[in-house]
Design an enzyme around this catalytic site. Structure first.
Site, PDB file in Angstrom:
ATOM      1  CB  CYS A  17      42.399  38.524  39.654  1.00  0.00           C
ATOM      2  SG  CYS A  17      41.706  37.893  38.303  1.00  0.00           S
ATOM      3  CG  HIS A  53      37.929  39.230  39.981  1.00  0.00           C
ATOM      4  ND1 HIS A  53      38.443  40.320  40.438  1.00  0.00           N
ATOM      5  CD2 HIS A  53      37.894  38.399  38.732  1.00  0.00           C
ATOM      6  CE1 HIS A  53      39.518  40.133  39.186  1.00  0.00           C
ATOM      7  NE2 HIS A  53      38.841  39.261  38.333  1.00  0.00           N
ATOM      8  CD  GLU A  96      37.544  42.452  42.888  1.00  0.00           C
ATOM      9  OE1 GLU A  96      37.183  42.383  41.285  1.00  0.00           O
ATOM     10  OE2 GLU A  96      36.963  42.059  43.903  1.00  0.00           O
TER      11      GLU A  96
END
Length: 213
Positions: free
Chosen positions: A82, A193, A195
């Protein structure tokens, strides 16, 4: 056992990244590091970022981690996430902020009409938020085990525009096509992202822990 450092300079979703890495590579040592020694001792570096670019660069500088991070970026596998991707470039339009200058290029803001429909031109909603397919532009070990055009999760208002098109490792379309992943030598960085991207995101992290650039 591989030692992986998540660089904590005060502006990132560090604990979510750590949990994802631990799920992807339970055999490795995952540490959130806040000092230069932690970066130097690690075998691999994850550089996340969240929020406004001016704040991220300021907190990176005040943390005292900038020089250690730059040294690691020259020597070790590094994954930017990011704003951590955006900070690798020369500068951002967000606050006219200088970046780390590891990659030539500038970070731009989404703007302009998104589409032309029956009701006229629609405006692009900013930030870009949600799941979007990612189109790989070239092979890379971090794409292993991930199907073409797999969706990943995005939350951002700015995107990197590399000067050298050879840096681009993937694109996404939101209003227009934009670069959403870059790769060169020992650095791989993404705008989305991992995650927050379920199994494909964990596969990105798993591939990173095994990558031998």
């Amino acid at each position: 056992m591989t030692r992986i450092a998540i660089v904590d300079y005060g502006m990132g979703n560090f604990h979510s990244v750590a949990r994802a890495l631990q799920a992807a590579a339970p055999q490795d040592e995952i540490r959130i590091v806040r000092d230069a020694a932690g970066i130097r001792q690690a075998d691999r570096i994850v550089f996340p970022g969240q929020g406004a670019m001016p704040d991220c660069m300021r907190t990176l500088d005040t943390s005292g981690l900038r020089d250690a991070l730059l040294q690691a970026a020259r020597e070790k596998p590094l994954l930017g996430v990011c704003v951590g991707e955006q900070m690798l470039f020369d500068a951002s339009d967000e606050g006219h902020t200088p970046g780390l200058g590891l990659f030539a290029g500038r970070v731009r803001r989404f703007q302009g009409p998104a589409f032309q429909g029956h009701g006229g031109a629609g405006r692009l909603k900013v930030p870009h938020m949600g799941w979007n397919p990612v189109a790989r532009t070239r092979p890379h070990p971090l794409w292993d085990g991930i199907a073409p055009d797999t969706p990943f999760y995005f939350v951002h208002s700015y995107y990197a525009v590399p000067t050298d098109a050879a840096l681009v490792a993937a694109t996404c379309r939101y209003g227009h096509e934009f670069c959403c992943a870059v790769a060169a030598d020992n650095i791989f960085a993404v705008q989305f992202h991992p995650e927050k991207s379920a199994a494909p995101g964990l596969q990105i992290y798993r591939n990173f822990t095994r990558w031998q650039p």
